[in-house]
Enzyme design. Sequence first.
Site, PDB file in Angstrom:
ATOM      1  N   ASP A   8       6.136   4.690 -28.917  1.00 24.78           N
ATOM      2  CA  ASP A   8       6.969   4.660 -30.255  1.00 24.78           C
ATOM      3  C   ASP A   8       8.257   4.027 -29.912  1.00 24.78           C
ATOM      4  O   ASP A   8       8.448   3.283 -28.960  1.00 24.78           O
ATOM      5  CB  ASP A   8       7.259   6.148 -30.618  1.00 24.78           C
ATOM      6  CG  ASP A   8       8.006   7.103 -29.640  1.00 24.78           C
ATOM      7  OD1 ASP A   8       8.381   6.382 -28.810  1.00 24.78           O
ATOM      8  OD2 ASP A   8       8.476   8.053 -30.219  1.00 24.78           O
ATOM      9  N   HIS A   9       9.212   4.340 -30.898  1.00 23.50           N
ATOM     10  CA  HIS A   9      10.776   3.621 -30.476  1.00 23.50           C
ATOM     11  C   HIS A   9      11.407   3.812 -29.276  1.00 23.50           C
ATOM     12  O   HIS A   9      11.919   3.258 -28.648  1.00 23.50           O
ATOM     13  CB  HIS A   9      11.427   3.725 -31.810  1.00 23.50           C
ATOM     14  CG  HIS A   9      11.639   5.032 -32.097  1.00 23.50           C
ATOM     15  ND1 HIS A   9      10.744   6.129 -32.560  1.00 23.50           N
ATOM     16  CD2 HIS A   9      12.541   6.112 -32.178  1.00 23.50           C
ATOM     17  CE1 HIS A   9      11.003   6.996 -32.906  1.00 23.50           C
ATOM     18  NE2 HIS A   9      12.101   7.151 -32.561  1.00 23.50           N
ATOM     19  N   CYS A  65       6.442   7.534 -25.214  1.00 25.32           N
ATOM     20  CA  CYS A  65       7.640   8.043 -26.010  1.00 25.32           C
ATOM     21  C   CYS A  65       8.741   8.338 -25.657  1.00 25.32           C
ATOM     22  O   CYS A  65       9.207   7.976 -24.407  1.00 25.32           O
ATOM     23  CB  CYS A  65       7.073   8.936 -27.076  1.00 25.32           C
ATOM     24  SG  CYS A  65       6.682  10.699 -26.299  1.00 25.32           S
ATOM     25  N   GLY A  66       9.724   8.992 -26.317  1.00 23.01           N
ATOM     26  CA  GLY A  66      10.828   9.352 -25.401  1.00 23.01           C
ATOM     27  C   GLY A  66      10.821  10.316 -24.353  1.00 23.01           C
ATOM     28  O   GLY A  66      11.180   9.999 -23.128  1.00 23.01           O
ATOM     29  N   THR A  67       9.944  11.345 -24.661  1.00 21.55           N
ATOM     30  CA  THR A  67       9.844  12.292 -23.354  1.00 21.55           C
ATOM     31  C   THR A  67       8.263  12.077 -22.734  1.00 21.55           C
ATOM     32  O   THR A  67       8.148  12.680 -21.690  1.00 21.55           O
ATOM     33  CB  THR A  67       9.734  13.678 -24.008  1.00 21.55           C
ATOM     34  OG1 THR A  67       8.693  13.742 -24.931  1.00 21.55           O
ATOM     35  CG2 THR A  67      11.166  14.253 -24.490  1.00 21.55           C
ATOM     36  N   GLY A  68       7.490  11.357 -23.489  1.00 19.30           N
ATOM     37  CA  GLY A  68       6.182  11.404 -23.104  1.00 19.30           C
ATOM     38  C   GLY A  68       5.205  12.484 -23.546  1.00 19.30           C
ATOM     39  O   GLY A  68       3.931  12.502 -23.539  1.00 19.30           O
ATOM     40  N   ILE A  69       5.905  13.693 -24.042  1.00 17.30           N
ATOM     41  CA  ILE A  69       5.302  14.817 -24.388  1.00 17.30           C
ATOM     42  C   ILE A  69       4.523  14.854 -25.559  1.00 17.30           C
ATOM     43  O   ILE A  69       3.258  14.874 -25.859  1.00 17.30           O
ATOM     44  CB  ILE A  69       6.380  15.999 -24.656  1.00 17.30           C
ATOM     45  CG1 ILE A  69       7.011  16.384 -23.155  1.00 17.30           C
ATOM     46  CG2 ILE A  69       5.407  17.261 -25.056  1.00 17.30           C
ATOM     47  CD1 ILE A  69       8.116  17.339 -23.142  1.00 17.30           C
ATOM     48  N   GLY A  70       5.292  13.850 -26.888  1.00 16.88           N
ATOM     49  CA  GLY A  70       4.667  13.835 -28.036  1.00 16.88           C
ATOM     50  C   GLY A  70       2.919  13.177 -27.980  1.00 16.88           C
ATOM     51  O   GLY A  70       2.036  13.493 -28.347  1.00 16.88           O
ATOM     52  N   HIS A  98      -7.572  13.811  -8.821  1.00 15.38           N
ATOM     53  CA  HIS A  98      -8.249  15.157  -9.210  1.00 15.38           C
ATOM     54  C   HIS A  98      -8.812  15.204 -10.582  1.00 15.38           C
ATOM     55  O   HIS A  98      -9.669  15.947 -10.721  1.00 15.38           O
ATOM     56  CB  HIS A  98      -7.502  16.497  -8.775  1.00 15.38           C
ATOM     57  CG  HIS A  98      -6.941  16.633  -7.358  1.00 15.38           C
ATOM     58  ND1 HIS A  98      -6.052  17.532  -7.252  1.00 15.38           N
ATOM     59  CD2 HIS A  98      -7.134  15.913  -6.272  1.00 15.38           C
ATOM     60  CE1 HIS A  98      -5.902  17.689  -5.766  1.00 15.38           C
ATOM     61  NE2 HIS A  98      -6.444  16.656  -5.201  1.00 15.38           N
ATOM     62  N   ARG A 133     -15.855  19.458  -6.099  1.00 15.19           N
ATOM     63  CA  ARG A 133     -14.965  20.681  -6.847  1.00 15.19           C
ATOM     64  C   ARG A 133     -14.340  19.945  -8.107  1.00 15.19           C
ATOM     65  O   ARG A 133     -14.005  20.585  -9.065  1.00 15.19           O
ATOM     66  CB  ARG A 133     -14.009  21.416  -5.984  1.00 15.19           C
ATOM     67  CG  ARG A 133     -12.766  20.529  -5.518  1.00 15.19           C
ATOM     68  CD  ARG A 133     -12.070  21.385  -4.391  1.00 15.19           C
ATOM     69  NE  ARG A 133     -10.709  20.860  -4.060  1.00 15.19           N
ATOM     70  CZ  ARG A 133     -10.669  19.912  -3.234  1.00 15.19           C
ATOM     71  NH1 ARG A 133     -11.612  19.133  -2.712  1.00 15.19           N
ATOM     72  NH2 ARG A 133      -9.549  19.246  -2.913  1.00 15.19           N
ATOM     73  N   HIS A 134     -14.065  18.639  -7.828  1.00 14.52           N
ATOM     74  CA  HIS A 134     -13.333  18.115  -9.122  1.00 14.52           C
ATOM     75  C   HIS A 134     -14.268  17.747 -10.281  1.00 14.52           C
ATOM     76  O   HIS A 134     -13.801  17.846 -11.264  1.00 14.52           O
ATOM     77  CB  HIS A 134     -12.382  16.923  -8.754  1.00 14.52           C
ATOM     78  CG  HIS A 134     -11.189  16.946  -7.560  1.00 14.52           C
ATOM     79  ND1 HIS A 134     -10.357  18.394  -7.723  1.00 14.52           N
ATOM     80  CD2 HIS A 134     -11.194  16.630  -6.285  1.00 14.52           C
ATOM     81  CE1 HIS A 134      -9.696  18.269  -6.528  1.00 14.52           C
ATOM     82  NE2 HIS A 134     -10.250  17.424  -5.740  1.00 14.52           N
TER      83      HIS A 134
END
Length: 146
Positions: A8-9, A65-70, A98, A133-134
């Site tokens: 995004d922007h 994005c700004g935080t990477g969270i969205g 992993h 395991r992974h």
Amino acid sequence: MKIAIGSDHGGYALKMELIPVIEKLGFEVTDFGCPDEKSVDYPDIAFPVAEAVADGRFARGIVVCGTGIGVSICANKVRGIRCALCTDETMARLTREHNDSNMLALGGRIVGTELAKAIVSTWLTTEFSKGTRHIGRIGKIEKYEA
Ligand code: RB5
């Protein structure tokens, strides 16, 4: 390996710094937008990138994005996507080893440009460990998704 990238922007400036780095590593990059710093809604970018990875058109995807969270929230709603939001190189290495993550999320307002370049390089060049395991844990994610 074909890489889909989108932002995004809030992630546009970092994305434009990352594209030549990814190409220099020998990968083919397709930019899903946005095309400039005009405000857009991150789901409109993250979902198409994630779908392009999930349906096999691209091997991996990177969203910023700004935080990477969205963008990471959106990407992880698409079946088959394991998107890792990384803020350092250790996370980038471990999520490949992993989680066999097929998407990387970055925060353009969180990580500096040089760190982001290092994160992307590590993430693109680290193989999945293929440890039993992974594989079993990823199998549980896939079972839940199904
Ligand atoms: C846009 O201002 C911002 O909300 C977006 O880039 C992202 O940080 C959302 O998670």
